[in-house]
Design a protein around this motif. Structure first.
Motif, short mmCIF file in Angstrom:
data_model
loop_
_atom_site.label_atom_id
_atom_site.label_comp_id
_atom_site.label_asym_id
_atom_site.label_seq_id
_atom_site.Cartn_x
_atom_site.Cartn_y
_atom_site.Cartn_z
N GLN A 1 58.62 30.29 75.80
CA GLN A 1 59.92 30.50 75.15
C GLN A 1 60.05 29.63 73.91
O GLN A 1 61.03 29.75 73.18
N THR B 1 65.38 41.39 65.62
CA THR B 1 66.25 40.44 66.30
C THR B 1 65.45 39.31 66.94
O THR B 1 64.37 39.54 67.49
N ALA B 2 65.99 38.12 66.85
CA ALA B 2 65.40 36.96 67.51
C ALA B 2 66.13 36.65 68.81
O ALA B 2 66.03 35.55 69.33
N GLY B 3 66.86 37.63 69.34
CA GLY B 3 67.54 37.43 70.61
C GLY B 3 68.60 36.35 70.51
O GLY B 3 69.46 36.41 69.62
N PRO B 4 68.56 35.36 71.39
CA PRO B 4 69.63 34.36 71.41
C PRO B 4 69.57 33.37 70.25
O PRO B 4 70.50 32.60 70.07
N TRP B 5 68.49 33.41 69.50
CA TRP B 5 68.33 32.45 68.40
C TRP B 5 68.87 33.03 67.12
O TRP B 5 68.95 34.23 66.94
N ARG C 1 60.67 30.23 66.61
CA ARG C 1 60.21 30.69 67.93
C ARG C 1 59.85 32.17 67.88
O ARG C 1 60.65 33.00 67.44
N ASN D 1 59.54 26.52 78.52
CA ASN D 1 60.25 26.18 77.28
C ASN D 1 59.61 24.98 76.58
O ASN D 1 60.20 24.37 75.71
N THR E 1 69.39 22.87 73.26
CA THR E 1 69.78 23.29 74.61
C THR E 1 71.27 23.59 74.65
O THR E 1 71.70 24.63 75.15
N ARG E 2 72.04 22.68 74.10
CA ARG E 2 73.49 22.83 74.17
C ARG E 2 74.02 23.77 73.10
O ARG E 2 75.11 24.30 73.22
N PRO F 1 72.18 26.58 71.10
CA PRO F 1 70.97 27.33 70.71
C PRO F 1 71.10 28.04 69.37
O PRO F 1 70.09 28.31 68.74
N LYS F 2 72.30 28.33 68.94
CA LYS F 2 72.46 29.03 67.66
C LYS F 2 72.63 28.05 66.49
O LYS F 2 72.90 28.47 65.37
N GLU G 1 74.87 25.63 65.52
CA GLU G 1 76.17 25.82 64.90
C GLU G 1 76.98 24.54 64.75
O GLU G 1 77.90 24.50 63.94
N SER G 2 76.67 23.53 65.58
CA SER G 2 77.51 22.34 65.60
C SER G 2 76.68 21.09 65.32
O SER G 2 75.95 20.61 66.18
#
Lengths: 440, 440
Positions: free
Chosen positions: B46, B273-277, B290, B308, B397-398, B400-401, B403-404
């Motif tokens: 992953q 698409t990179a899925g959740p990323w 990834r 992972n 981990t917290r 994944p996109k 953003e923060s």
């Protein structure tokens, strides 16, 4: 007809991408082996759709009706009129009338005055919070003034009696409430097992709503922070209910559903993930519409199924009522569709091809097959273009993140979509919508 | 030592989220049962990481060195200097020197002049394209002028002879090339099986690079368009190679790897698409870093593993060379780390904790454990803030996109990360980088 037990666990603000069986789990620092196992034993939906947030979804689940009809458009602070009017008929009412024992343990959010609590609306008993979990922060917030904002409480009630405060809902009781909800659930299951009465257990858990704080037993469990610890706790709590059903030999006689009320939180540090989909709750993106849904019913639902068929939360009202032999109201529009044939594998296709998606009073989008037409554009909460002069059309198979408007090349899709809108608007003319905040 | 066969299939522009075993498949209108089965039989990573795009990744794979060292920073049009200098040592060279039969069938992109073709750089034979697949559009494009832009060709060559043009690379030959590559691959496997010679088959497929057009046999197969049809074809092609390995009884003696060269395409209608990323290739987001990676080697790699742990494409050079008993150059920095212990399950942890990520000459980000420090911000290609005065730190981990930014709360992470940067910069001072476009 035989009436199966129904266990319906609804997580709070659990996004599509969080659980292991939806591509999260260990990647999120939080393995979810119990819920993953539940999915392997039953049906996992990849296209289970809800309303924009907590109150709208819960009202839709309880009534089978879109919130625009019932006036349950949004969360409302304590002290302001809110919730389902008593003219609405709840799932708990119809199942109760049909002979079910009913219990509500968790978050209600559909009315916080006498006459609108769960035990006034079809549940034999309830324990939980009348509104929502951000209130648990009140007493820890510098400047909070209970003379102007209501001190939040965990409450309880039984049918025929007034609901009452149990204790203050603060950060510490927020950490412990899911444990309490599960303890009460297990006792409820045991009681009804003893009396051989069919039961409807509605367990709208408090996890993972912010502040996402785990029970002290789970604090530090993952090394990945409060959110992951809380997800591991949530998985454990679901496992406790599964274990009790199985221990009592009720598995084959119990439809066990686990789902979420809406997409992930958007606010850091509690922001969640919808996995491959874009957006969070309070948007009209797929990350808001699609949430986890798992149904297990050995001998009835084949194990190991995964489906991308469209199912809507209103369908739960209709389907569960039908499974329980309950009477579905015929004096008003019910948006839910009976999905028994699909759920039980008698057909591979959902009986639904699409639905309308409102946020508050605005028709934001319509989903139909693998197309979605957006009338507004707000892919991130509070960020966007507002109402679109020319709507956007996306194909969700080819463009899961809703990035490339292809309306110009596919205007034929407007026909089925706008016919759905027309039909819905016609029904609202015949059966006028309830105004938000309406009194009984 | 015994030398296993090595089959290395590299898809082109295949994002993390496309395959069924990575959460795509049917959701993308394109079930991928063959590759999914390969994953179930082996190890699915992953967190397998590549460079920013085609040339950088392929050069890193062939040399074990970050592109910033070798000058292979980006795709370059025909007629301009490009590719690996002959002073670089390729994986094919060292495996060939170690006794392997070597073949390259597919996309090279590491040099398009005599002396730099695959058959000049360690491969016994090759067939494919010297550069890339967008060129297949040239002859169908109104206004294309072959007097100013080179007419693209499919080429072939054998060691010791000059490479030669086979046919024009146009939309029709683009549709057929993956079929040809697999046919050649099967013949290569058969030949070496007959002579009992260990072989290294490098099969950098052309799918799913744009224009993403399927073989005519697959056109319309899915009903979801060219992209999905092409993915179904790709899955079939991989299955053909698996079947041949298995049919010849070579499975236990063959390390079979399937991976991608970089993240998904960003341009509609071929956007993947990179899925959740978040992000696509040509960015420093996780959706770029990834990509899918599956390794199957029965008896050596336990079936059904998902990890992972961080692995980097440069590690393939070092690990495959080591598995083949080949000599790894010791006169230059090699960024790849020997991952045999991890790959073969002798340890659960990767031997790598992080890596530097450049795009062209810019150090865009550093990944270390589940943290990532961004020095530039361009989450979507050509859209962003450029160089950051204050870098962004994300916990993958917290969040994944990505953003923060949580740097303010976790400045300790700067220490290990900036030590990595310092060490890399020191090595570049000792061993100066090759200038892009350098001649031999």
């Amino acid at each position: 007809m035989h009436q199966p037990n129904i266990v319906l666990i609804v997580a709070d603000n659990l996004g599509w991408g969080e659980l292991g069986c939806y591509g999260g789990g260990a990647l999120r620092g939080a393995p979810t082996p119990r819920i993953d196992a539940l999915a392997r034993q039953g049906l996992l939906l990849q296209n289970f759709n809800v309303e924009s947030d907590c109150v709208p979804t819960r009202s839709a689940l309880m009534t089978g009706r879109h919130p625009i009809r019932t006036g349950c458009l949004q969360s409302v602070p304590a002290g302001l009129p809110q919730g389902l009017t008593r003219s609405e008929v709840t799932l708990a009412q119809v199942l109760s009338d049909s002979g079910y024992a009913t219990a509500h343990y968790g978050k209600w959010h559909l009315g916080d005055i006498p006459g609108r609590y769960p035990s006034d609306r079809g549940f034999d008993s309830w324990y939980g919070i009348p509104r929502t979990t951000d209130e648990s922060q009140f007493t820890s917030t510098p400047g909070f003034d209970p003379s102007v904002a209501e001190l939040p409480h965990i409450m309880q009630g039984t049918r025929g009696s007034a609901s009452e405060n149990v204790k203050v809902y603060d950060l510490e009781s927020r950490r412990r409430i899911d444990e309490e909800l599960v303890d009460l659930s297990l006792a409820f299951i045991q009681r009804n097992h003893a009396t051989r009465k069919p039961f409807f257990l509605y367990l709208p858990m408090v996890h993972l709503h912010f502040p996402t704080l785990p029970h002290r037993d789970f604090a530090g469990r993952t090394g990945a922070g409060d959110f992951a610890d809380s997800m591991v706790e949530m998985d454990h709590r679901v496992g406790q209910v599964v274990d009790e059903i199985d221990r009592l030999g009720l598995a084959d006689d119990t439809l066990f559903i686990f789902c979420s009320d809406n997409g992930p939180e958007f606010r850091p540090p509690y922001r969640g993930t919808a996995g491959p989909w874009r957006g969070t709750y309070h948007t009209a993106m797929e990350g808001s519409l699609r949430v986890p849904f798992i149904a297990r019913w050995p001998q009835k639902i084949a194990a190991g199924q995964v489906s991308n068929e469209i199912v809507h939360v209103t369908d739960l009202f209709t389907t569960l009522a039908a499974l329980g032999g309950a009477r579905i109201p015929d004096d008003r529009p019910i948006d839910g569709i009976d999905q028994r044939d699909f759920l039980l594998g008698r057909t591979a296709r959902s009986t639904r091809e699409g639905f309308l998606f409102y946020i508050k009073n605005d028709l934001r989008a319509v989903k139909w097959r693998d197309w979605k037409l957006h009338f507004f554009w707000e892919p991130e909460v509070n960020e966007g273009k507002g109402k679109l002069e020319s709507p956007y059309l996306f194909n969700l198979t080819r463009d899961p993140k809703e990035e490339s408007d292809v309306l110009a090349f596919n205007t034929w899709v407007l026909q089925p979509v706008l016919r759905m809108v027309q039909a819905f608007n016609d029904s609202c003319k015949t059966f006028p919508n309830t105004v938000p905040g309406a009194r009984d």
